[in-house]
Scaffold this motif. Structure first.
Motif: not given
Length: 436
Positions: A54, A56, A85, A114-115, A117-118, A125, A139, A141, A143, A151
């Motif tokens: 995963s 970010i 999000a 996940v666009d 995500i913040h 979360q 995942l 994400g 941000t 996060l």
């Protein structure tokens, strides 16, 4: 039925934005992220090892985060699911997880992108944690905000952060040439106008292609636009600085070095240059804060207070009144005594922390809320400093396997003179009490 086919044909022939039509189909086509996607880039190595994990994606808009996530799913043979999000809630997440579980049972994994995500709250979360841990989803994400602040620590501990950079001029040029090849014609721009267009994109590849599309739409046969014509078309202010002159990064570097070199007049000149060019004042405010902590530090602790106050004043007043607060802060930091001792000390501490790993603090400074911990010696023989002479016990607070380190070395300038006297005094007391 014929109507349906006609509708489908219409959909098929519907015009697509240039940025969408030129979306890369391979990872090596992504512009401007060589540190991630070059031959030895971080993501390239993960794909090569077959262990994506995963992630970010942190970076400004238009740098390829969504595209790279989609291509990674293709490279790793994972089903690609994208949600935002902004538009998704708990019910949407549950449905997505259930679908991923069913797909996993059928033998295929899911890459969930996940666009923004913040934008999810703490509980939302946290809902990702179990499906990340059991392998239901991989995942990714995306941000634009600093993940450290936005996060959860639990989420960050299970995902690796990949930083996407704003596209530099070469990367923007690469996109424009790709667009020209796809359209079969050059952009109708004079060289100085083309350089201005690159500056207007501000590191955003999608913005660059959108601007190019506007120019082609506006151009009459044989028409070539100069800088003024470009501004009229796109209704954006052309930057005063661009590739042909002193670039954005050259000017911010000049401002920073003038402050470091204690030249307030030159610093004000470069500040004024950047503001006149349409630079984001809050970007400048952030850089002034950085100067206060990097180049002044504890030689004048007020510098950080002044820099932050200038940022708040700009937020409160807006332009043009708020720009005076930035000017005042620049004068203050340029004329303040200089020290990078705190900056250097922090770098030293980071290096030792990374090299030595997770060493346990000595038991003497660990809390002992339970009897078992007290029996293990937690907190034993701790001396409350306020009960000691000079309110200083001189105890050793370093891990048992790590000798005392010296990171912070204050300079003989400004307030750090006083700090140096205190540190020397405490060092003498330690020696007198047998803990050097």
């Amino acid at each position: 039925m014929s109507d349906l086919f006609q509708a489908a044909k219409l959909e098929e022939d519907a015009p697509r934005p240039l940025a969408d039509g030129l979306r890369p189909t391979r990872l090596d086509e992504v512009a401007g992220q060589d540190h991630l996607l070059g031959p030895e880039g971080a993501l390239t190595r993960l794909v090569r090892a077959g262990a994506l994990g995963s992630l970010i994606f942190w970076g400004p808009p238009g740098t390829g985060k969504t595209t790279v996530a989609r291509l990674l799913a293709h490279e790793t043979k994972l089903a690609f699911i994208q949600i935002s999000a902004i538009f998704s809630g708990v019910a949407d997440l549950k449905k997505t997880f259930e679908t991923a579980r069913a797909r996993r049972a059928a033998g295929q994994g899911t890459l969930l992108f996940v666009d923004e995500i913040h934008r999810f709250n703490r509980a939302q979360q946290d809902s990702f944690l179990p499906v990340m841990e059991d392998g239901t989803i991989t995942l990714i994400g995306a941000t634009t905000e600093n993940p450290s602040f936005e996060l959860n620590a639990a989420l960050l501990s299970r995902a690796r952060v990949m930083t996407f950079k704003a596209l530099d001029e070469a990367a923007i040029e690469q996109l424009l040439k790709r667009a020209e090849n796809a359209e079969g014609k050059p952009l109708p721009l004079e060289p100085d106008a083309r350089a201005a267009l690159v500056g207007m994109a501000d590191g955003d590849g999608r913005a660059a292609l959108t601007l190019a599309e506007e120019i082609w739409r506006a151009a009459k046969p044989g028409e070539i636009f100069d800088r003024t014509g470009l501004v009229d078309i796109v209704q954006r202010r052309a930057p005063i600085y661009d590739k042909a002159q002193e670039g954005h990064y050259n000017l911010i570097s000049a401002l920073h070095k003038c402050v470091r070199g204690s030249d307030p007049d030159a610093a004000l000149y470069y500040l004024a240059r950047m503001l006149a060019a349409g630079e984001d004042p809050l970007f400048l405010a952030r850089r002034i804060v950085r100067m206060a902590v990097e180049d002044i530090g504890l030689a004048d602790p007020q510098a950080l207070v002044i820099a932050n106050a200038a940022k708040d004043a700009y937020d409160f007043l807006g332009s043009p009144e708020g720009e005076l607060a930035l000017g005042q802060a620049v004068i203050y930091v340029a004329t303040a005594p200089k020290s990078n001792a705190a900056y250097v000390a922090f770098k030293r501490a980071q290096r030792v922390a990374e090299e030595k790993g997770s060493l346990t603090p000595p038991k003497v400074i660990l809390n002992a809320p339970t009897k078992m911990m007290r029996d293990e010696g937690y907190g034993a023989n701790y001396e409350y400093d306020h009960d000691s002479p000079e309110a200083f016990s001189g105890q050793n607070y370093w891990p048992d396997s790590l000798s005392r380190q010296k990171f912070y070395r204050p300079v003989e300038r400004g307030f750090e003179r006083e700090i140096a006297k205190r540190i020397d005094y405490w060092d003498r007391l330690r020696k007198e009490r047998g803990d050097s």
